[in-house]
Design a protein around this motif. Sequence first.
Motif, PDB file in Angstrom:
ATOM      1  N   ASP A   1      -5.801 -13.300  -7.956  1.00 43.90           N
ATOM      2  CA  ASP A   1      -6.109 -12.499  -9.146  1.00 43.90           C
ATOM      3  C   ASP A   1      -5.926 -11.009  -8.865  1.00 43.90           C
ATOM      4  N   VAL A   2      -6.336 -10.571  -7.647  1.00 43.83           N
ATOM      5  CA  VAL A   2      -6.199  -9.144  -7.315  1.00 43.83           C
ATOM      6  C   VAL A   2      -4.719  -8.806  -7.151  1.00 43.83           C
ATOM      7  N   VAL A   3      -3.957  -9.708  -6.516  1.00 47.92           N
ATOM      8  CA  VAL A   3      -2.524  -9.435  -6.293  1.00 47.92           C
ATOM      9  C   VAL A   3      -1.800  -9.294  -7.634  1.00 47.92           C
ATOM     10  N   ASN A   4      -2.256 -10.041  -8.629  1.00 49.18           N
ATOM     11  CA  ASN A   4      -1.623  -9.925  -9.962  1.00 49.18           C
ATOM     12  C   ASN A   4      -1.772  -8.521 -10.538  1.00 49.18           C
ATOM     13  N   CYS A   5      -2.844  -7.822 -10.133  1.00 47.67           N
ATOM     14  CA  CYS A   5      -3.078  -6.466 -10.672  1.00 47.67           C
ATOM     15  C   CYS A   5      -2.125  -5.441 -10.056  1.00 47.67           C
ATOM     16  N   MET A   6      -1.310  -5.860  -9.070  1.00 46.48           N
ATOM     17  CA  MET A   6      -0.389  -4.904  -8.421  1.00 46.48           C
ATOM     18  C   MET A   6       0.655  -4.375  -9.414  1.00 46.48           C
ATOM     19  N   GLN A   7       0.984  -5.204 -10.381  1.00 48.47           N
ATOM     20  CA  GLN A   7       2.054  -4.807 -11.330  1.00 48.47           C
ATOM     21  C   GLN A   7       1.500  -3.767 -12.299  1.00 48.47           C
ATOM     22  N   THR A   8       1.372  -2.555 -11.835  1.00 53.89           N
ATOM     23  CA  THR A   8       0.803  -1.509 -12.699  1.00 53.89           C
ATOM     24  C   THR A   8       1.401  -0.162 -12.314  1.00 53.89           C
ATOM     25  N   ASP A   9       1.364   0.775 -13.272  1.00 56.80           N
ATOM     26  CA  ASP A   9       1.867   2.126 -12.961  1.00 56.80           C
ATOM     27  C   ASP A   9       0.722   3.033 -12.518  1.00 56.80           C
ATOM     28  N   ASN A  10      -0.523   2.530 -12.644  1.00 51.73           N
ATOM     29  CA  ASN A  10      -1.682   3.370 -12.326  1.00 51.73           C
ATOM     30  C   ASN A  10      -1.825   3.494 -10.809  1.00 51.73           C
ATOM     31  N   LEU A  11      -1.670   4.722 -10.293  1.00 50.69           N
ATOM     32  CA  LEU A  11      -1.670   4.936  -8.843  1.00 50.69           C
ATOM     33  C   LEU A  11      -3.017   4.570  -8.222  1.00 50.69           C
ATOM     34  N   GLU A  12      -4.115   4.915  -8.924  1.00 48.19           N
ATOM     35  CA  GLU A  12      -5.444   4.639  -8.376  1.00 48.19           C
ATOM     36  C   GLU A  12      -5.653   3.135  -8.215  1.00 48.19           C
ATOM     37  N   LEU A  13      -5.270   2.377  -9.230  1.00 45.92           N
ATOM     38  CA  LEU A  13      -5.431   0.919  -9.190  1.00 45.92           C
ATOM     39  C   LEU A  13      -4.571   0.325  -8.065  1.00 45.92           C
ATOM     40  N   LYS A  14      -3.356   0.834  -7.946  1.00 44.18           N
ATOM     41  CA  LYS A  14      -2.441   0.348  -6.913  1.00 44.18           C
ATOM     42  C   LYS A  14      -3.047   0.548  -5.519  1.00 44.18           C
ATOM     43  N   LYS A  15      -3.648   1.749  -5.313  1.00 45.01           N
ATOM     44  CA  LYS A  15      -4.263   2.046  -4.008  1.00 45.01           C
ATOM     45  C   LYS A  15      -5.364   1.040  -3.690  1.00 45.01           C
ATOM     46  N   LEU A  16      -6.169   0.737  -4.713  1.00 43.09           N
ATOM     47  CA  LEU A  16      -7.294  -0.191  -4.504  1.00 43.09           C
ATOM     48  C   LEU A  16      -6.778  -1.588  -4.154  1.00 43.09           C
ATOM     49  N   VAL A  17      -5.743  -2.023  -4.861  1.00 40.25           N
ATOM     50  CA  VAL A  17      -5.195  -3.373  -4.619  1.00 40.25           C
ATOM     51  C   VAL A  17      -4.600  -3.436  -3.211  1.00 40.25           C
ATOM     52  N   TYR A  18      -3.887  -2.365  -2.832  1.00 39.26           N
ATOM     53  CA  TYR A  18      -3.292  -2.336  -1.482  1.00 39.26           C
ATOM     54  C   TYR A  18      -4.377  -2.370  -0.387  1.00 39.26           C
ATOM     55  N   LEU A  19      -5.496  -1.706  -0.667  1.00 35.92           N
ATOM     56  CA  LEU A  19      -6.617  -1.691   0.278  1.00 35.92           C
ATOM     57  C   LEU A  19      -7.137  -3.117   0.482  1.00 35.92           C
ATOM     58  N   TYR A  20      -7.282  -3.832  -0.630  1.00 36.48           N
ATOM     59  CA  TYR A  20      -7.748  -5.228  -0.584  1.00 36.48           C
ATOM     60  C   TYR A  20      -6.762  -6.086   0.204  1.00 36.48           C
ATOM     61  N   LEU A  21      -5.491  -5.846  -0.064  1.00 36.21           N
ATOM     62  CA  LEU A  21      -4.426  -6.626   0.557  1.00 36.21           C
ATOM     63  C   LEU A  21      -4.442  -6.468   2.084  1.00 36.21           C
ATOM     64  N   MET A  22      -4.601  -5.218   2.542  1.00 33.77           N
ATOM     65  CA  MET A  22      -4.637  -4.968   3.994  1.00 33.77           C
ATOM     66  C   MET A  22      -5.762  -5.763   4.648  1.00 33.77           C
ATOM     67  N   ASN A  23      -6.893  -5.837   3.940  1.00 34.43           N
ATOM     68  CA  ASN A  23      -8.072  -6.476   4.529  1.00 34.43           C
ATOM     69  C   ASN A  23      -7.914  -7.993   4.631  1.00 34.43           C
ATOM     70  N   TYR A  24      -7.295  -8.599   3.612  1.00 31.34           N
ATOM     71  CA  TYR A  24      -7.303 -10.063   3.574  1.00 31.34           C
ATOM     72  C   TYR A  24      -5.963 -10.718   3.908  1.00 31.34           C
ATOM     73  N   ALA A  25      -4.918  -9.910   4.116  1.00 29.98           N
ATOM     74  CA  ALA A  25      -3.600 -10.512   4.366  1.00 29.98           C
ATOM     75  C   ALA A  25      -3.626 -11.404   5.607  1.00 29.98           C
ATOM     76  N   LYS A  26      -4.413 -10.998   6.618  1.00 31.94           N
ATOM     77  CA  LYS A  26      -4.398 -11.758   7.876  1.00 31.94           C
ATOM     78  C   LYS A  26      -5.008 -13.150   7.676  1.00 31.94           C
ATOM     79  N   SER A  27      -6.105 -13.194   6.876  1.00 27.85           N
ATOM     80  CA  SER A  27      -6.763 -14.500   6.698  1.00 27.85           C
ATOM     81  C   SER A  27      -6.037 -15.346   5.641  1.00 27.85           C
ATOM     82  N   GLN A  28      -5.193 -14.739   4.819  1.00 29.43           N
ATOM     83  CA  GLN A  28      -4.477 -15.493   3.764  1.00 29.43           C
ATOM     84  C   GLN A  28      -2.969 -15.208   3.850  1.00 29.43           C
ATOM     85  N   PRO A  29      -2.326 -15.501   4.987  1.00 29.82           N
ATOM     86  CA  PRO A  29      -0.911 -15.104   5.132  1.00 29.82           C
ATOM     87  C   PRO A  29       0.002 -15.720   4.072  1.00 29.82           C
TER      88      PRO A  29
END
Length: 939
Positions: A53-81
Amino acid sequence: MTDSKYFTTTKKGEIFELKAELNSDKKEKKKEAVKKVIASMTVGKDVSALFPDVVNCMQTDNLELKKLVYLYLMNYAKSQPDMAIMAVNTFVKDCEDPNPLIRALAVRTMGCIRVDKITEYLCEPLRKCLKDEDPYVRKTAAVCVAKLHDINAQLVEDQGFLDTLKDLISDSNPMVVANAVAALSEIAESHPSSNLLDLNPQSINKLLTALNECTEWGQIFILDCLANYTPKDDREAQSICERVTPRLSHANSAVVLSAVKVLMKFMEMLSKDLDYYGTLLKKLAPPLVTLLSAEPELQYVALRNINLIVQKRPEILKHEMKVFFVKYNDPIYVKLEKLDIMIRLASQANIAQVLAELKEYATEVDVDFVRKAVRAIGRCAIKVEQSAERCVSTLLDLIQTKVNYVVQEAIVVIKDIFRKYPNKYESVIATLCENLDSLDEPEARAAMIWIVGEYAERIDNADELLESFLEGFHDESTQVQLQLLTAIVKLFLKKPTETQELVQQVLSLATQDSDNPDLRDRGYIYWRLLSTDPVAAKEVVLAEKPLISEETDLIEPTLLDELICYIGTLASVYHKPPSAFVEGGRGVVHKSLPPRTASSESTESPEAVPTGAPSAEQPDVIPPQGDLLGDLLNLDLGPPVSGPPLAAPSVQMGAVDLLGGGLDSLIGGTNFTAPPAAAVPANLGAPIGGGLSDLFDLTSGVGTLSGSYVAPKAVWLPAMKAKGLEISGTFTRQVGSISMDLQLTNKALQVMTDFAIQFNRNSFGLAPAAPLQVHAPLSPNQTVEISLPLNTVGSVMKMEPLNNLQVAVKNNIDVFYFSTLYPLHILFVEDGKMDRQMFLATWKDIPNENETQYQIRDCPLSAEAVSSRLQSSNIFTVAKRNVEGQDMLYQSLKLTNGIWVLAELRIQPGSPNLMLSLKCRAPEVSQHVYQAYETILKN
């Protein structure tokens, strides 16, 4: 409203509600939901279920939202490759976004996702970003290469990113240059052998141009890189110094220290006659002084660095003594450092000021600080002769205060002053003796006893004073006991008629009632000396002592030179090289200052001895380490040339038997009665009378020779690193011959021929004694076994670790390099059994600080089995005795280069652990000898 609301929630079923909000059509609601998810993640809740659900929010032009999604991604990418792969397309898309901030954000996040599956997809976007038109994107991409290299070094090399990074050093934007340098330095540190930062005058010029315009951290990266460069001559060194000097006035202290490091390093190359050299010295003082007005923590780091600088070039700060005076509100760690530097800068010109300060400090309330201040007064007396009298009267004033710890420290330093200036200040002894009863610290008691013994002829009641210490002899520390024994023997030699009983009493206490081997040995030696030749005893015990030197706590010159290269880093605060505290030592390179120019050398003081001068005592076993990879790459891979064997360097082993023919002549000396037989220490195992041979219950010919232990073969060079050639091997020693047993396997699809081998220079001169003979071509999937004879007459160079061997193997396909560690026992020679008398004399002759102790765990063997097993690997049992139920084996071994190692192995029946003590003139060998013991006994 603040963001704290996201961290407070009373809702139940939170994950379900967040899921609904994340899939909402309203942008604001989506953003709020992502913020809540990040808040939950920050406080440690598991929100990985929301990944899709969070990855779906990546498709946005809002820079602030993008930063937040990328932050989440960095944290969980290892456990959910597997899930993270879904985001790859967005990354690729974002790397081509018109907004440079989004492009940079995408490339930065890519570098932080440490998932192998994803890295290969990120190469293309990274390549584009490295050549992006916007410098912000390029500088972010440069750092990303270093991150990617840490995850998958091979991929970065194959994709050619390193070459692109090198090109970025010539970039027009200074920030891009700084980040490229930082990334290359980082990669080069983890791979010291790779010559990534190939600096030349042109690239140095580009770095110096960028230096003026980039941010402070960029400046630090560039300055650190400059410090690793060695200019070709003094003119280039001066030109770099001129361009780096403006950085000394920077507001950031890290930039200042990095600039100081570069200047200190390049000053080595400047002649002291140059006007510029004097100018540079003057320019270095103000920035260092300015650092001392920062907060205490920064002051401490600055002071630790200044301590090194002052030891290397005291002339820089010789006029700045006042800034090191202690302020009342300085923390203790700053006070102690300042005190240290004050003493280093003390000279005839400023000693009056310094002493007035130190006397003031000695009345402070902080005990540690007062102690160090009193010691400092003594060090000033020793350093500046003209001030000695003033220092002694200051110390006497302090003794009159009767403050216990001040008195004790004063007595310790007065002992040193007596050693430095004999027959000058002895009139103060009476004052010292008045304070005898107040001494309760071992160091002060030992110092006072030394003074009484040394000047016994001037002290009327010296025997009474020493007798008062003797009453509690067994409760004293070893330091005091040893000092008391020597002092009473001195007293006896000066006043023999009055003190015979006293000396008889102390010798009996030291030899019969003590468990301490050092004390016993010293007691027996004195007893023997006094009973056989009192004149010789006088010459030995009352010999004229050498004057002590002024600076005993200076850092050893080669270490100081290395630490100067690390100014502004942790090494300069610890005063230890990085190899001493960096785990695993990966990427730790030993640095050294550039060689001095001829003109600057001639102005050095005549007393300076070259640090590389070999000592007469010991063979120059191990020269310093050089450029190893360079040496390997320059190898001529023809068959090795066999030359005449070199004579092994002889070792001075102190062949004098300190106890002569044994302990028997202790009995019946002129003024002595023999100790009764019952009072002989039980652990000598035999009555005194049989000489040294009785000291040990000797077993002759322990064990039989059955060939040295051989480790199983290990893979040294895997096929994937050598284009299909796999090399396994081990080392053996049989009947005096060393060989390398190799197994070559061809896992490639083509035939291999034309094999040759060569070794790099190594610690013990190991080299092939014959060419590598592979008689027939090696077909695919074929394995061949070869035994390569080795000798120890090759070039010698100290390696890290000591038993590291770097090998180059050539065949018709390519040249391959690998390194392996050889077990030290292959270097133990067959004539390593030492004569018993020689063993005892040598053990005593080697300084105690060279003794190291180890425990060998889980080795439940009897003394006979241990002895036999070790003898088969040329570790010989010289003697064996039983002490209080423990078996003690005394052993010797000799290395191929003539170094002897002596060992004491303690075996407690029923216990699986053995205690091993090793003594050797080259203590760096001991750790590897212990590993050899462990390997042989456990296999």
